[in-house]
Design a protein around this motif. Structure first.
Motif, PDB file in Angstrom:
ATOM      1  N   SER A  27       0.838  -1.209   0.000  1.00  0.00           N
ATOM      2  CA  SER A  27       0.000   0.000   0.000  1.00  0.00           C
ATOM      3  C   SER A  27       0.869   1.254   0.000  1.00  0.00           C
ATOM      4  O   SER A  27       0.655   2.170  -0.795  1.00  0.00           O
ATOM      5  CB  SER A  27      -0.923   0.017   1.222  1.00  0.00           C
ATOM      6  OG  SER A  27      -1.884  -0.989   1.155  1.00  0.00           O
ATOM      7  N   GLY A  28       1.849   1.296   0.904  1.00  0.00           N
ATOM      8  CA  GLY A  28       2.724   2.454   0.981  1.00  0.00           C
ATOM      9  C   GLY A  28       3.509   2.681  -0.293  1.00  0.00           C
ATOM     10  O   GLY A  28       3.696   3.821  -0.736  1.00  0.00           O
ATOM     11  N   LEU A  29       3.972   1.594  -0.907  1.00  0.00           N
ATOM     12  CA  LEU A  29       4.765   1.717  -2.129  1.00  0.00           C
ATOM     13  C   LEU A  29       3.912   2.170  -3.314  1.00  0.00           C
ATOM     14  O   LEU A  29       4.379   2.932  -4.172  1.00  0.00           O
ATOM     15  CB  LEU A  29       5.454   0.393  -2.448  1.00  0.00           C
ATOM     16  CG  LEU A  29       6.512  -0.049  -1.422  1.00  0.00           C
ATOM     17  CD1 LEU A  29       7.004  -1.452  -1.744  1.00  0.00           C
ATOM     18  CD2 LEU A  29       7.679   0.936  -1.377  1.00  0.00           C
ATOM     19  N   TYR A 299      -9.784   4.167   2.532  1.00  0.00           N
ATOM     20  CA  TYR A 299      -8.744   4.904   3.258  1.00  0.00           C
ATOM     21  C   TYR A 299      -9.438   5.783   4.285  1.00  0.00           C
ATOM     22  O   TYR A 299     -10.663   5.991   4.240  1.00  0.00           O
ATOM     23  CB  TYR A 299      -7.888   5.756   2.315  1.00  0.00           C
ATOM     24  CG  TYR A 299      -8.677   6.822   1.586  1.00  0.00           C
ATOM     25  CD1 TYR A 299      -8.859   8.085   2.129  1.00  0.00           C
ATOM     26  CD2 TYR A 299      -9.273   6.550   0.360  1.00  0.00           C
ATOM     27  CE1 TYR A 299      -9.601   9.056   1.484  1.00  0.00           C
ATOM     28  CE2 TYR A 299     -10.020   7.499  -0.308  1.00  0.00           C
ATOM     29  CZ  TYR A 299     -10.176   8.750   0.264  1.00  0.00           C
ATOM     30  OH  TYR A 299     -10.935   9.709  -0.378  1.00  0.00           O
ATOM     31  N   LEU A 300      -8.655   6.289   5.214  1.00  0.00           N
ATOM     32  CA  LEU A 300      -9.146   7.260   6.191  1.00  0.00           C
ATOM     33  C   LEU A 300      -8.372   8.544   5.992  1.00  0.00           C
ATOM     34  O   LEU A 300      -7.131   8.531   5.975  1.00  0.00           O
ATOM     35  CB  LEU A 300      -8.942   6.743   7.616  1.00  0.00           C
ATOM     36  CG  LEU A 300      -9.145   7.770   8.746  1.00  0.00           C
ATOM     37  CD1 LEU A 300     -10.589   8.239   8.799  1.00  0.00           C
ATOM     38  CD2 LEU A 300      -8.716   7.184  10.087  1.00  0.00           C
ATOM     39  N   MET A 309      -4.658   7.288   6.315  1.00  0.00           N
ATOM     40  CA  MET A 309      -4.338   5.907   6.671  1.00  0.00           C
ATOM     41  C   MET A 309      -4.893   4.985   5.588  1.00  0.00           C
ATOM     42  O   MET A 309      -5.985   5.207   5.081  1.00  0.00           O
ATOM     43  CB  MET A 309      -4.916   5.547   8.044  1.00  0.00           C
ATOM     44  CG  MET A 309      -4.311   6.352   9.174  1.00  0.00           C
ATOM     45  SD  MET A 309      -5.120   6.051  10.792  1.00  0.00           S
ATOM     46  CE  MET A 309      -4.676   4.334  11.066  1.00  0.00           C
ATOM     47  N   ALA A 310      -4.121   3.946   5.255  1.00  0.00           N
ATOM     48  CA  ALA A 310      -4.536   3.015   4.207  1.00  0.00           C
ATOM     49  C   ALA A 310      -3.919   1.656   4.472  1.00  0.00           C
ATOM     50  O   ALA A 310      -3.051   1.498   5.321  1.00  0.00           O
ATOM     51  CB  ALA A 310      -4.120   3.548   2.832  1.00  0.00           C
ATOM     52  N   GLY A 311      -4.367   0.651   3.705  1.00  0.00           N
ATOM     53  CA  GLY A 311      -3.806  -0.691   3.842  1.00  0.00           C
ATOM     54  C   GLY A 311      -4.843  -1.757   3.591  1.00  0.00           C
ATOM     55  O   GLY A 311      -5.980  -1.466   3.211  1.00  0.00           O
ATOM     56  N   GLY A 326      -4.302   1.704  -1.640  1.00  0.00           N
ATOM     57  CA  GLY A 326      -3.238   2.650  -1.955  1.00  0.00           C
ATOM     58  C   GLY A 326      -3.598   3.581  -3.102  1.00  0.00           C
ATOM     59  O   GLY A 326      -3.332   4.789  -3.058  1.00  0.00           O
ATOM     60  N   ILE A 327      -4.219   3.035  -4.143  1.00  0.00           N
ATOM     61  CA  ILE A 327      -4.632   3.857  -5.286  1.00  0.00           C
ATOM     62  C   ILE A 327      -5.642   4.909  -4.846  1.00  0.00           C
ATOM     63  O   ILE A 327      -5.536   6.090  -5.200  1.00  0.00           O
ATOM     64  CB  ILE A 327      -5.231   2.964  -6.397  1.00  0.00           C
ATOM     65  CG1 ILE A 327      -4.152   2.071  -7.014  1.00  0.00           C
ATOM     66  CG2 ILE A 327      -5.883   3.823  -7.482  1.00  0.00           C
ATOM     67  CD1 ILE A 327      -4.694   1.007  -7.953  1.00  0.00           C
ATOM     68  N   ALA A 328      -6.638   4.491  -4.063  1.00  0.00           N
ATOM     69  CA  ALA A 328      -7.665   5.424  -3.604  1.00  0.00           C
ATOM     70  C   ALA A 328      -7.074   6.514  -2.716  1.00  0.00           C
ATOM     71  O   ALA A 328      -7.431   7.697  -2.842  1.00  0.00           O
ATOM     72  CB  ALA A 328      -8.756   4.661  -2.854  1.00  0.00           C
TER      73      ALA A 328
END
Length: 338
Positions: A27-29, A299-300, A309-311, A326-328
């Motif tokens: 997600s981060g990448l 995401y938040l 925040m995502a994942g 991650g895209i969103a």
């Protein structure tokens, strides 16, 4: 309509924005890649020695001629959504991944993909042009007009936007330790997110296992949920390397047992498929494996900080869910920055 001068000023504002991303999982990448493509300065901080989170591949050496290569986190992935297919097509074109099979035991026609050199190769490919700091544990956050991020090694990083992609309980702990309060309703929603534990055993064998082609076996044993031959998978050419994943209940029950006791129980449960002496093994504990419960959105976003925040605990699990989250999240950040 904006005049050309105003558009240029906004572009410069976006290009000068700096984003700090905590967590170097997929997600981060994905977020880092999309933001950097649009001109943002991005820094990824990850506490692990290797990038990728559960895109995890490890080598175990036995001798000059024998080396096992193990995927010990995420084992494979498939595609449902077109947005994810775009990324998968690029990884296929670049030779990062390949189709492993179209079913385990029963062929269903749905492609299962794996990394050509292990799942961590996907993370390495995504990270190759990014500023990434591994072995970098963030211990404190502070926000005034910018984020100030402090690490265990007394490093400091500054950014205009903070993205957090670790397992949600870890992110909440970091926010608490930094005395950053969340609205009660948001806090309650995040606290309801929980994860399965998973114990993995990485075993190097003297001879090939009896795991059936194509080298993956989903189980409903009271101890084992998954058994894989990394040799058949094609990532371990110089060693008969197998990965065992324990059932969540077993993982909870034996979490604090010694590695020796855990290995004896799981290798014993898999003995009919191993059919070989074990010459070396390691045990790995995934405290946060697949999410059991999820946040209601991909995401938040807390624009007042600004924090995102995502994942994979946001809407859907596994690799595809983490990528879509991650895209969103990246789209939101880019919209808010323009």
């Amino acid at each position: 309509m904006l005049r050309n001068e105003q558009k240029q000023e906004l572009k410069q504002l976006k290009d000068s924005s700096a984003c700090i991303i905590i967590g170097g999982g997929i997600s981060g990448l994905i977020i880092a890649t999309l933001l950097q493509r649009r001109g943002m300065k991005v820094t990824v901080l990850d506490k692990g020695r290797g990038i990728g989170g559960r895109l995890a591949t490890r080598r175990i050496n036995y001798s000059e001629d024998i080396e096992g290569v193990f995927d010990y986190g995420a084992q494979y992935f498939s595609v449902k959504q077109p947005e994810f297919q775009v990324w998968v097509d690029d990884w296929l074109k670049q030779g990062v991944i390949r189709e492993w099979c179209r079913g385990f035991g029963k062929v269903d026609g749905k492609s299962r993909y794996c990394g050509v050199k292990g799942t961590r190769s996907i993370a390495k490919y995504l990270a190759q042009d990014l500023e990434v700091h591994t072995s970098t544990r963030v211990v404190k956050l502070n926000y005034e007009t910018q984020w100030l991020i402090e690490t265990e090694e007394n490093q400091q990083f500054r950014g205009d936007i903070l993205v957090m992609t670790p397992p949600v309980p870890q992110s909440l702990d970091l926010l608490d330790n930094s005395q950053i309060d969340l609205a009660t309703s948001i806090r309650t929603s995040l606290e309801q997110i929980s994860y399965h534990r998973c114990i993995a055993v990485l075993a190097l064998l003297e001879k090939p296992s009896s795991i059936p082609t194509p080298g993956g076996l989903a189980l409903e044993d009271e101890s084992l949920v998954w058994l894989a031959s990394n040799s058949q998978k094609g990532i371990s050419p110089n060693g008969y390397a197998i990965t065992l994943h324990a059932y969540p209940h077993f993982s909870d029950t034996y979490w604090n047992y010694s590695d020796t006791e855990i290995a004896q129980k799981l290798l014993g449960a898999a003995s009919s498929w191993i059919n070989s002496p074990v010459i070396k093994y390691q045990v790995h504990r995934w405290r946060y494996s697949l999410p059991k419960t999820f946040y209601s959105k991909p995401y938040l976003a807390l624009p007042e900080l600004p924090l995102v925040m995502a994942g994979d605990a946001f809407v859907s699990p596994k690799i595809e869910g983490a990528v879509l989250s991650g895209i969103a999240a990246a789209r939101y950040i880019l919209q808010e920055s323009i």
